[in-house]
Design an enzyme around this catalytic site. Structure first.
Site, PDB file in Angstrom:
ATOM      1  N   ARG A  47       0.828  -1.211   0.000  1.00  0.00           N
ATOM      2  CA  ARG A  47       0.000   0.000   0.000  1.00  0.00           C
ATOM      3  C   ARG A  47       0.864   1.263   0.000  1.00  0.00           C
ATOM      4  O   ARG A  47       0.534   2.256  -0.662  1.00  0.00           O
ATOM      5  CB  ARG A  47      -0.935  -0.014   1.210  1.00  0.00           C
ATOM      6  CG  ARG A  47      -1.980   1.076   1.145  1.00  0.00           C
ATOM      7  CD  ARG A  47      -3.162   0.820   2.066  1.00  0.00           C
ATOM      8  NE  ARG A  47      -4.275   1.649   1.644  1.00  0.00           N
ATOM      9  CZ  ARG A  47      -4.786   2.657   2.372  1.00  0.00           C
ATOM     10  NH1 ARG A  47      -4.292   2.926   3.557  1.00  0.00           N
ATOM     11  NH2 ARG A  47      -5.770   3.379   1.905  1.00  0.00           N
ATOM     12  N   HIS A  51       0.586   4.089  -2.853  1.00  0.00           N
ATOM     13  CA  HIS A  51       0.242   5.485  -2.560  1.00  0.00           C
ATOM     14  C   HIS A  51       1.371   6.453  -2.913  1.00  0.00           C
ATOM     15  O   HIS A  51       1.117   7.626  -3.183  1.00  0.00           O
ATOM     16  CB  HIS A  51      -0.182   5.647  -1.100  1.00  0.00           C
ATOM     17  CG  HIS A  51      -1.599   5.233  -0.857  1.00  0.00           C
ATOM     18  ND1 HIS A  51      -2.359   5.707   0.175  1.00  0.00           N
ATOM     19  CD2 HIS A  51      -2.406   4.380  -1.540  1.00  0.00           C
ATOM     20  CE1 HIS A  51      -3.575   5.160   0.123  1.00  0.00           C
ATOM     21  NE2 HIS A  51      -3.624   4.343  -0.907  1.00  0.00           N
ATOM     22  N   TRP A 190     -10.575  -8.569   2.495  1.00  0.00           N
ATOM     23  CA  TRP A 190     -11.333  -8.888   1.283  1.00  0.00           C
ATOM     24  C   TRP A 190     -11.376 -10.398   1.031  1.00  0.00           C
ATOM     25  O   TRP A 190     -12.271 -10.882   0.364  1.00  0.00           O
ATOM     26  CB  TRP A 190     -10.703  -8.217   0.063  1.00  0.00           C
ATOM     27  CG  TRP A 190     -10.831  -6.731   0.004  1.00  0.00           C
ATOM     28  CD1 TRP A 190     -11.808  -6.018  -0.650  1.00  0.00           C
ATOM     29  CD2 TRP A 190      -9.941  -5.738   0.560  1.00  0.00           C
ATOM     30  NE1 TRP A 190     -11.584  -4.670  -0.519  1.00  0.00           N
ATOM     31  CE2 TRP A 190     -10.453  -4.461   0.213  1.00  0.00           C
ATOM     32  CE3 TRP A 190      -8.766  -5.799   1.311  1.00  0.00           C
ATOM     33  CZ2 TRP A 190      -9.827  -3.262   0.589  1.00  0.00           C
ATOM     34  CZ3 TRP A 190      -8.147  -4.606   1.696  1.00  0.00           C
ATOM     35  CH2 TRP A 190      -8.676  -3.371   1.344  1.00  0.00           C
TER      36      TRP A 190
HETATM   37 ZN1  ZEM Z   1      -6.368  -0.188  -1.715  1.00  0.00          ZN
HETATM   38  N1  ZEM Z   1      -7.329   0.322  -0.007  1.00  0.00           N
HETATM   39  N2  ZEM Z   1      -7.607   1.003  -2.813  1.00  0.00           N
HETATM   40  N3  ZEM Z   1      -5.285  -0.598  -3.409  1.00  0.00           N
HETATM   41  N4  ZEM Z   1      -5.084  -1.313  -0.640  1.00  0.00           N
HETATM   42  C1  ZEM Z   1      -7.057  -0.162   1.246  1.00  0.00           C
HETATM   43  C2  ZEM Z   1      -6.115  -1.119   1.586  1.00  0.00           C
HETATM   44  C3  ZEM Z   1      -5.218  -1.661   0.687  1.00  0.00           C
HETATM   45  C4  ZEM Z   1      -8.685   1.704  -2.335  1.00  0.00           C
HETATM   46  C5  ZEM Z   1      -8.959   1.955  -0.978  1.00  0.00           C
HETATM   47  O1  ZEM Z   1      -9.815   2.985  -0.677  1.00  0.00           O
HETATM   48  C6  ZEM Z   1      -8.367   1.225   0.095  1.00  0.00           C
HETATM   49  C7  ZEM Z   1      -5.534  -0.145  -4.679  1.00  0.00           C
HETATM   50  C8  ZEM Z   1      -6.681   0.525  -5.066  1.00  0.00           C
HETATM   51  C9  ZEM Z   1      -7.638   1.041  -4.179  1.00  0.00           C
HETATM   52  C10 ZEM Z   1      -4.021  -2.036  -1.136  1.00  0.00           C
HETATM   53  C11 ZEM Z   1      -3.500  -1.958  -2.416  1.00  0.00           C
HETATM   54  C12 ZEM Z   1      -4.084  -1.271  -3.461  1.00  0.00           C
HETATM   55  C13 ZEM Z   1      -7.940   0.437   2.190  1.00  0.00           C
HETATM   56  C14 ZEM Z   1      -7.935   0.165   3.687  1.00  0.00           C
HETATM   57  C15 ZEM Z   1      -8.761   1.294   1.479  1.00  0.00           C
HETATM   58  C16 ZEM Z   1      -9.876   2.137   2.085  1.00  0.00           C
HETATM   59  C17 ZEM Z   1      -6.867   1.019   4.407  1.00  0.00           C
HETATM   60  C18 ZEM Z   1      -6.814   0.724   5.880  1.00  0.00           C
HETATM   61  O2  ZEM Z   1      -7.833   0.949   6.563  1.00  0.00           O
HETATM   62  O3  ZEM Z   1      -5.765   0.267   6.370  1.00  0.00           O
HETATM   63  C19 ZEM Z   1      -9.462   2.202  -3.458  1.00  0.00           C
HETATM   64  C20 ZEM Z   1     -10.743   3.009  -3.414  1.00  0.00           C
HETATM   65  C21 ZEM Z   1      -8.825   1.772  -4.587  1.00  0.00           C
HETATM   66  C22 ZEM Z   1      -9.304   2.007  -5.974  1.00  0.00           C
HETATM   67  C23 ZEM Z   1      -9.360   1.041  -6.879  1.00  0.00           C
HETATM   68  C24 ZEM Z   1      -4.459  -0.504  -5.555  1.00  0.00           C
HETATM   69  C25 ZEM Z   1      -4.382  -0.118  -7.031  1.00  0.00           C
HETATM   70  C26 ZEM Z   1      -3.549  -1.198  -4.786  1.00  0.00           C
HETATM   71  C27 ZEM Z   1      -2.226  -1.787  -5.165  1.00  0.00           C
HETATM   72  C28 ZEM Z   1      -1.865  -2.062  -6.397  1.00  0.00           C
HETATM   73  C29 ZEM Z   1      -3.507  -2.907  -0.102  1.00  0.00           C
HETATM   74  C30 ZEM Z   1      -2.384  -3.927  -0.262  1.00  0.00           C
HETATM   75  C31 ZEM Z   1      -4.257  -2.674   1.049  1.00  0.00           C
HETATM   76  C32 ZEM Z   1      -4.146  -3.354   2.400  1.00  0.00           C
HETATM   77  C33 ZEM Z   1      -3.284  -2.547   3.351  1.00  0.00           C
HETATM   78  C34 ZEM Z   1      -3.140  -3.171   4.704  1.00  0.00           C
HETATM   79  O4  ZEM Z   1      -2.634  -2.486   5.594  1.00  0.00           O
HETATM   80  O5  ZEM Z   1      -3.490  -4.337   4.898  1.00  0.00           O
END
Ligand code: ZEM
Length: 292
Positions: A47, A51, A190
């Site tokens: 993540r 970001h 998920w």
């Molecule tokens: Zn995420 N993501 N993401 N994402 N994401 C979260 C967690 C993780 C969206 C999003 O709002 C959120 C992509 C795309 C998008 C990962 C990877 C990638 C979380 C939760 C949210 C709310 C955060 C938390 O509470 O800790 C949205 C709207 C997306 C639009 C499509 C893409 C592209 C990613 C990588 C290629 C990963 C690995 C996590 C889990 C983080 C963790 O701490 O476990």
């Protein structure tokens, strides 16, 4: 072999083996610190890399993985980046041991390492990112908003230069990790195996019945069967939109295709905004997994 020592000497040009040593250091720390979250820092490191990269704006050429400007406020304090301090702090001892690597190359290398160590596909890598100044911080609002749907996803990801197929392939990263109520407000994983990269995100999206979760928190879905999994409104958009859904069906049916397309699109994501030296696009490295 004096890897970190030689860094302090002038004219040290790190090579593949030096980056592999950094990779191995990250991988061994992933193994050691298995009490974090679901048993791995891997998801939160992915993540962080996402970001750092996903702030890219193709019109102005600003943002992207060059710079590592999330080290600084205001970017570190953007709502979307809540919780990523855990990932940045995890990497500090690695940066201390290998001071020659830039933060921006290190964060992306950590994403690559985490994806491979979580049994994902090979992710080719090239270094060349330079750390930026606080003035290069991107404005808030460049990362996607989980409460929104396909129009928003297209607006955000088209700005980075991605197409519909790439948006769906990238979304498969949500096989990994979880939401944390104290970070995003959302809660839960998920998939049932949040520390292993698979195409389960698509399978679950398509096969489960998703219903609104009854709770005080932000609107999110839960699976009807076990109520232990979650989807964001932005995740459901992937099967509510016809064009997106067609790709989700392909990836649900074929993990090899998902791995191939995911690797390609994550390389593109991780290189957004980086002024690499010419000719290096044919010279990416593939690191050996730690226990291979
Ligand atoms: Zn995420 N993501 N993401 N994402 N994401 C979260 C967690 C993780 C969206 C999003 O709002 C959120 C992509 C795309 C998008 C990962 C990877 C990638 C979380 C939760 C949210 C709310 C955060 C938390 O509470 O800790 C949205 C709207 C997306 C639009 C499509 C893409 C592209 C990613 C990588 C290629 C990963 C690995 C996590 C889990 C983080 C963790 O701490 O476990």
């Amino acid at each position: 072999n004096g890897l970190s020592g030689s860094a302090t000497t002038k004219n040290f040009t790190p090579k593949f083996d030096d980056y592999q040593a950094v990779y191995n250091e990250i991988a061994s720390r992933l193994e050691e610190n298995d009490e974090y979250d679901d048993g791995s820092y891997g998801p939160v490191l992915v993540r962080l890399a996402w970001h750092a990269s996903g702030t890219f704006d193709k019109e102005t050429g600003t943002g992207g993985s060059n710079g590592a400007t999330m080290r600084f406020a205001p970017e570190s304090a953007h709502g979307a980046n809540a919780g990523l301090k855990a990932a940045r702090d995890f990497l500090e001892p690695v940066k201390a041991k290998f001071p020659w690597i830039t933060y921006s190359d290190l964060w992306i290398l950590a994403g690559v390492c985490s994806l491979q160590e979580m049994l994902g596909p090979q992710i080719p890598y090239r270094p060349g990112r330079k750390d930026g100044e606080v003035a290069a911080c991107t404005p808030d609002g460049r990362l996607p908003d989980a409460s929104q749907a396909q129009d928003h996803l297209r607006k955000i990801f088209y700005r980075m230069g991605f197409n519909d197929q790439e948006i769906v392939a990238l979304s498969g990263a949500h096989a990994l990790g979880r939401c944390h109520a104290n970070r995003s407000g959302y809660e839960g994983p998920w998939t049932f195996s949040p520390t292993v990269l698979t195409n389960d995100y698509y399978k679950l999206l398509l096969d489960e019945k998703w219903q609104w979760k009854k709770w005080e928190g932000p609107k999110q879905y839960e699976d009807k069967t076990t109520k232990s999994l979650m989807m964001l409104p932005a995740d459901l958009a992937i099967i509510q939109d016809k064009k997106f859904k067609a790709y989700a069906e392909k990836y649900a049916a074929d993990n090899d295709l998902f791995f191939k397309d995911f690797s390609a699109v994550i390389v593109k994501l991780f290189e957004l905004g980086v002024p690499f030296a010419e000719g290096t696009e044919n010279k990416r490295w593939v690191f050996k997994t730690f226990n291979a």
